[in-house]
Design an enzyme around this catalytic site. Structure first.
Site, PDB file in Angstrom:
ATOM      1  N   GLY A 138      50.289  28.380  46.681  1.00 26.62           N
ATOM      2  CA  GLY A 138      48.970  27.804  46.458  1.00 26.62           C
ATOM      3  C   GLY A 138      49.032  26.303  46.294  1.00 26.62           C
ATOM      4  CE  LYS A 175      47.079  34.868  43.791  1.00 26.55           C
ATOM      5  NZ  LYS A 175      46.453  33.719  43.167  1.00 26.55           N
ATOM      6  CB  CYS A 183      39.690  33.867  39.334  1.00 21.75           C
ATOM      7  SG  CYS A 183      38.982  32.240  38.978  1.00 21.75           S
ATOM      8  CG  ASP A 238      55.423  27.788  38.337  1.00 16.80           C
ATOM      9  OD1 ASP A 238      54.277  27.323  38.427  1.00 16.80           O
ATOM     10  OD2 ASP A 238      55.946  28.085  37.242  1.00 16.80           O
TER      11      ASP A 238
END
Length: 330
Positions: free
Chosen positions: A229, A142, A103, A207
């Protein structure tokens, strides 16, 4: 060959729903699961919030049987608190635990959590080891390529985190400095996948927004699966479209206005079931413009949808949208 995380069989080339703050709650996960997402994650949950028993953090632990396999994602800056949060989250009975080291937003990264750990690999490794040891569940991670262009250290991160026991790694093809700007660079993700030391599944993220791109990048970058996402927001059928293209080489026709309205209705119903009518209606407001993106002269409908106070009024508006745009598309 099936991709496996611990005992979880994800099939040949899984498509994962990314954990997204204020988006990937149970109602949204429901419509993504209906459209073929192979594995999903909760919104990221603060370890501090879990330890303090904060209501918002606790509610994010809600998971349902139809969502499986599902992972709970946590983040934090304190190793002991991450260990404790892992024990709490494990009691919610997910299929796996996931740690957020990706994040980029200020109020996470500037507090020493999320992507910030990319600046301190030793601490990241120690934290990961503590989480692995605190649960019987498989642990995944992640992360991003690095903090900035001068510190693309994810190759080392992958090896060291595998050594302390993680069972899969998802890599977003940007640095923290890039945030969500520019193009995702998957070349380093491919290098990690090809590293003979790496034995765990490597998933690419960033992407993926069309079946053609998913198929091309699957071939080019040789990852074990993909995490999607932003492209799924308002368009959960992206999972179905990509799977259909993988299987047949054909692009599905775009959704009819009726299909778009029906998914939106389902999302709304699930939102109210989970949070109650008042909160469910309020939280759904952020999604309407995404579900109806691209429709001409939609502004008036959008304004009414985000102010309508009752489910009856919202359903009447959705019926009006279906009627108007069905007629225009004939």
């Amino acid at each position: 060959m099936s991709v496996r995380i611990g005992n979880i069989d994800l099939g040949e080339f899984p498509l994962l729903l990314a954990p997204m703050e204020d988006v990937s709650d149970p109602p949204f996960r429901y419509v993504c699961k209906q459209n073929g997402a192979d594995m999903m994650y909760t919104e990221f949950i603060s370890s501090e919030g879990l330890i303090r028993d904060a209501a918002k953090s606790r509610q994010k632990l809600d998971i349902f049987e139809y969502e499986r396999p599902i992972g709970i994602q946590i983040f934090g800056s304190d190793i002991d608190h991450m260990r404790e949060a892992t024990e709490i989250a494990t009691q919610a009975n997910p299929d796996l635990m996931d740690i957020n080291y990706g994040c980029p937003v200020k109020n996470v990264a500037c507090r020493g959590a999320g992507a910030s750990l990319l600046q301190d690999i030793d601490k990241m490794v120690a934290m990961t080891k503590a989480v692995v040891e605190a649960t019987h569940l498989p642990v995944t991670v992640k992360t991003r390529l690095g903090w900035d262009d001068n510190t693309k250290n994810v190759y080392e991160v992958a090896e060291r985190l595998q050594d302390v026991g993680i069972k899969a790694l998802t890599i977003h093809g940007r640095t923290r400095a890039q945030m969500y700007k520019g193009q995702a660079d998957w070349a380093l993700i491919r290098d990690i996948k090809k590293n003979p030391r790496i034995q765990i599944p490597i998933f690419g993220n960033g992407d993926i927004d069309s079946p053609h791109k998913a198929a091309a990048w699957r071939m080019e970058y040789e990852v074990d699966g993909m995490m999607i996402g932003r492209a799924s927001i308002g368009y959960p059928r992206i999972f179905r479209e990509i799977k259909h293209f993988f299987k047949t080489g054909e692009i599905l026709d775009g959704p009819t206005i009726t299909e778009r309205v029906n998914v939106c209705r389902t999302h709304l119903m699930k939102s109210m079931e989970w949070k109650g009518e008042k909160t469910g209606i309020f939280e759904m407001r952020r999604h309407y413009s995404n579900y109806f993106k691209g429709l001409e002269n939609f502004k008036e409908f959008r304004t009414k949808l985000v102010t309508a106070p009752t489910v009856t009024e919202i359903n009447d508006l959705l019926s009006a949208i279906e009627l108007k745009y069905s007629a225009e598309m004939v």
